[in-house]
Design a protein around this motif. Structure first.
Motif, PDB file in Angstrom:
ATOM      1  N   GLY A  97       0.818  -1.157  -0.026  1.00 56.48           N
ATOM      2  CA  GLY A  97      -0.167  -0.040   0.042  1.00 56.48           C
ATOM      3  C   GLY A  97       0.818   1.477  -0.041  1.00 56.48           C
ATOM      4  N   GLU A  98       0.702   2.156   0.867  1.00 57.96           N
ATOM      5  CA  GLU A  98       1.392   3.526   0.965  1.00 57.96           C
ATOM      6  C   GLU A  98       2.629   3.116   1.949  1.00 57.96           C
ATOM      7  N   ALA A  99       2.988   2.299   2.482  1.00 61.11           N
ATOM      8  CA  ALA A  99       4.177   2.079   3.297  1.00 61.11           C
ATOM      9  C   ALA A  99       5.416   2.497   2.532  1.00 61.11           C
ATOM     10  N   THR A 100       6.407   3.131   3.193  1.00 59.65           N
ATOM     11  CA  THR A 100       7.477   3.237   2.657  1.00 59.65           C
ATOM     12  C   THR A 100       8.475   1.959   2.598  1.00 59.65           C
ATOM     13  N   VAL A 101       9.464   1.996   1.358  1.00 56.00           N
ATOM     14  CA  VAL A 101      10.444   0.735   1.507  1.00 56.00           C
ATOM     15  C   VAL A 101      11.644   1.664   1.147  1.00 56.00           C
ATOM     16  N   VAL A 102      12.600   1.363   1.933  1.00 56.49           N
ATOM     17  CA  VAL A 102      13.961   2.222   1.813  1.00 56.49           C
ATOM     18  C   VAL A 102      14.859   1.151   1.484  1.00 56.49           C
ATOM     19  N   GLU A 103      15.790   1.256   0.702  1.00 55.88           N
ATOM     20  CA  GLU A 103      17.096   0.362   0.452  1.00 55.88           C
ATOM     21  C   GLU A 103      18.205   0.581   1.569  1.00 55.88           C
ATOM     22  N   GLY A 104      19.034  -0.407   1.537  1.00 57.59           N
ATOM     23  CA  GLY A 104      20.424  -0.135   2.459  1.00 57.59           C
ATOM     24  C   GLY A 104      20.392  -0.305   4.044  1.00 57.59           C
ATOM     25  N   ALA A 105      19.563  -0.714   4.504  1.00 54.35           N
ATOM     26  CA  ALA A 105      19.333  -0.619   5.915  1.00 54.35           C
ATOM     27  C   ALA A 105      20.436  -1.597   6.643  1.00 54.35           C
ATOM     28  N   GLU A 106      20.860  -1.608   7.455  1.00 50.28           N
ATOM     29  CA  GLU A 106      21.854  -2.504   8.295  1.00 50.28           C
ATOM     30  C   GLU A 106      21.016  -3.565   8.653  1.00 50.28           C
ATOM     31  N   VAL A 107      21.134  -4.946   8.233  1.00 46.86           N
ATOM     32  CA  VAL A 107      20.656  -6.225   8.717  1.00 46.86           C
ATOM     33  C   VAL A 107      20.908  -6.256  10.192  1.00 46.86           C
ATOM     34  N   PRO A 108      19.994  -6.342  11.197  1.00 47.17           N
ATOM     35  CA  PRO A 108      20.381  -6.804  12.450  1.00 47.17           C
ATOM     36  C   PRO A 108      20.779  -8.006  12.827  1.00 47.17           C
ATOM     37  N   CYS A 109      21.632  -8.257  13.898  1.00 46.51           N
ATOM     38  CA  CYS A 109      22.046  -9.631  14.472  1.00 46.51           C
ATOM     39  C   CYS A 109      22.159  -9.531  15.785  1.00 46.51           C
ATOM     40  N   THR A 110      21.194 -10.167  16.542  1.00 47.02           N
ATOM     41  CA  THR A 110      21.286 -10.063  18.086  1.00 47.02           C
ATOM     42  C   THR A 110      22.324 -11.405  18.674  1.00 47.02           C
ATOM     43  N   GLU A 111      23.114 -11.048  19.431  1.00 52.00           N
ATOM     44  CA  GLU A 111      24.023 -12.191  19.796  1.00 52.00           C
ATOM     45  C   GLU A 111      23.394 -12.586  21.367  1.00 52.00           C
ATOM     46  N   VAL A 112      23.053 -13.983  21.079  1.00 49.80           N
ATOM     47  CA  VAL A 112      22.364 -14.608  22.258  1.00 49.80           C
ATOM     48  C   VAL A 112      23.144 -15.861  22.611  1.00 49.80           C
ATOM     49  N   THR A 113      23.039 -16.249  24.077  1.00 55.38           N
ATOM     50  CA  THR A 113      23.541 -17.535  24.324  1.00 55.38           C
ATOM     51  C   THR A 113      22.727 -18.799  23.890  1.00 55.38           C
ATOM     52  N   VAL A 114      22.893 -19.776  23.984  1.00 55.78           N
ATOM     53  CA  VAL A 114      22.138 -21.131  23.748  1.00 55.78           C
ATOM     54  C   VAL A 114      20.907 -21.031  24.801  1.00 55.78           C
ATOM     55  N   ALA A 115      21.318 -20.683  26.072  1.00 63.96           N
ATOM     56  CA  ALA A 115      20.333 -20.839  27.187  1.00 63.96           C
ATOM     57  C   ALA A 115      19.301 -19.694  27.110  1.00 63.96           C
ATOM     58  N   GLU A 116      19.703 -18.366  26.414  1.00 67.40           N
ATOM     59  CA  GLU A 116      18.715 -17.448  26.250  1.00 67.40           C
ATOM     60  C   GLU A 116      17.726 -18.047  25.186  1.00 67.40           C
ATOM     61  N   LEU A 117      18.398 -18.575  24.231  1.00 71.85           N
ATOM     62  CA  LEU A 117      17.495 -18.844  23.144  1.00 71.85           C
ATOM     63  C   LEU A 117      16.516 -19.904  23.459  1.00 71.85           C
ATOM     64  N   LEU A 118      17.011 -20.891  24.098  1.00 68.30           N
ATOM     65  CA  LEU A 118      15.783 -21.707  24.710  1.00 68.30           C
ATOM     66  C   LEU A 118      15.001 -21.256  25.536  1.00 68.30           C
ATOM     67  N   ALA A 119      15.295 -20.525  26.453  1.00 65.21           N
ATOM     68  CA  ALA A 119      14.307 -20.011  27.411  1.00 65.21           C
ATOM     69  C   ALA A 119      13.410 -18.753  26.844  1.00 65.21           C
ATOM     70  N   ASN A 120      13.664 -18.308  25.751  1.00 63.20           N
ATOM     71  CA  ASN A 120      12.886 -17.326  24.913  1.00 63.20           C
ATOM     72  C   ASN A 120      12.602 -17.688  23.650  1.00 63.20           C
ATOM     73  N   GLY A 121      12.342 -18.880  23.258  1.00 54.35           N
ATOM     74  CA  GLY A 121      12.123 -19.486  21.838  1.00 54.35           C
ATOM     75  C   GLY A 121      11.069 -18.593  21.111  1.00 54.35           C
ATOM     76  N   GLU A 122      10.086 -18.170  21.711  1.00 54.25           N
ATOM     77  CA  GLU A 122       8.885 -17.490  20.976  1.00 54.25           C
ATOM     78  C   GLU A 122       9.420 -16.204  20.676  1.00 54.25           C
ATOM     79  N   LYS A 123      10.218 -15.420  21.362  1.00 56.22           N
ATOM     80  CA  LYS A 123      10.577 -13.930  21.202  1.00 56.22           C
ATOM     81  C   LYS A 123      11.652 -13.964  20.003  1.00 56.22           C
ATOM     82  N   TYR A 124      12.477 -14.984  19.979  1.00 55.37           N
ATOM     83  CA  TYR A 124      13.468 -15.073  19.044  1.00 55.37           C
ATOM     84  C   TYR A 124      13.241 -15.734  17.825  1.00 55.37           C
ATOM     85  N   THR A 125      12.157 -16.468  17.634  1.00 49.27           N
ATOM     86  CA  THR A 125      11.705 -16.969  16.587  1.00 49.27           C
ATOM     87  C   THR A 125      11.527 -16.308  15.338  1.00 49.27           C
ATOM     88  N   ASN A 126      12.419 -16.659  14.209  1.00 52.65           N
ATOM     89  CA  ASN A 126      12.581 -16.030  12.962  1.00 52.65           C
ATOM     90  C   ASN A 126      13.327 -14.541  13.100  1.00 52.65           C
TER      91      ASN A 126
END
Length: 181
Positions: A97-126
């Motif tokens: 629709g009317e949303a704006t799409v801008v090229e060239g944004a930095e692709v984020p990457c969050t560093e986590v531990t395996v324990a954090e990933l397992l404890a917060n699976g729904e939060k981190y999914t995808n």
């Protein structure tokens, strides 16, 4: 009806509910939704699949013929249709629709531990995540593996079948990926 005259029948339109962000979208029942996106970044493309995340959540999309590229930033209201895939909500159709799409944004990457990933699976999914200094506990077979870090273990899957992943068991690895639970 008695008498003569004109009768109009008007369909009652359901009010449009706008959900704010991807976490709110994932909490809704599958169907058609208007979503307000704020700094939502396309983080990865693999054929018809795309991954998009904002500050609070990530979601996979599977849309044939989409034209997204990694590093695009979307702001504004979009209309999406969601469906379930493997028990998780995914985007099955999207209208910018009317949303704006801008090229060239930095692709984020969050560093986590395996324990954090397992404890917060729904939060981190995808969401695009990085686990550092983990140990590959067994050789990769049929694109499946497992990593361990400080006593916590999680299975990993190499979704991109064309990628080459040649690491011996018990090697220390840094893994960047998109968890799906």
């Amino acid at each position: 009806l008695k008498g003569e005259g004109e009768v109009s029948i008007v369909a009652k339109e359901e009010p449009v509910v706008v959900v704010d962000g991807l976490a709110a979208l994932k909490a809704e029942a599958v169907g058609k939704h208007t979503v307000k996106l704020t700094d939502a970044i396309i983080t990865y493309i693999n054929g018809n699949n795309f991954y998009v995340q904002d500050a609070n959540a990530g979601i996979n999309g599977y849309v044939s013929g989409h034209t997204f590229t990694a590093g695009q930033k979307i702001n504004g209201e979009v209309v999406v249709t969601t469906s379930l895939y493997g028990g998780a909500v995914q985007i099955a159709a999207i209208e910018l629709g009317e949303a704006t799409v801008v090229e060239g944004a930095e692709v984020p990457c969050t560093e986590v531990t395996v324990a954090e990933l397992l404890a917060n699976g729904e939060k981190y999914t995808n969401m695009r995540l990085k686990v550092t200094n983990a140990t590959l506990t067994a050789p990769f077979e049929s694109r499946n593996g497992e990593i361990e870090q400080n006593g916590s273990t999680v299975a990993i899957y190499q979704k991109n079948k064309n990628a080459v992943f040649e690491v011996e068991a018990n090697s220390t690895v840094n893994v960047v990926g998109y968890p799906g639970f």
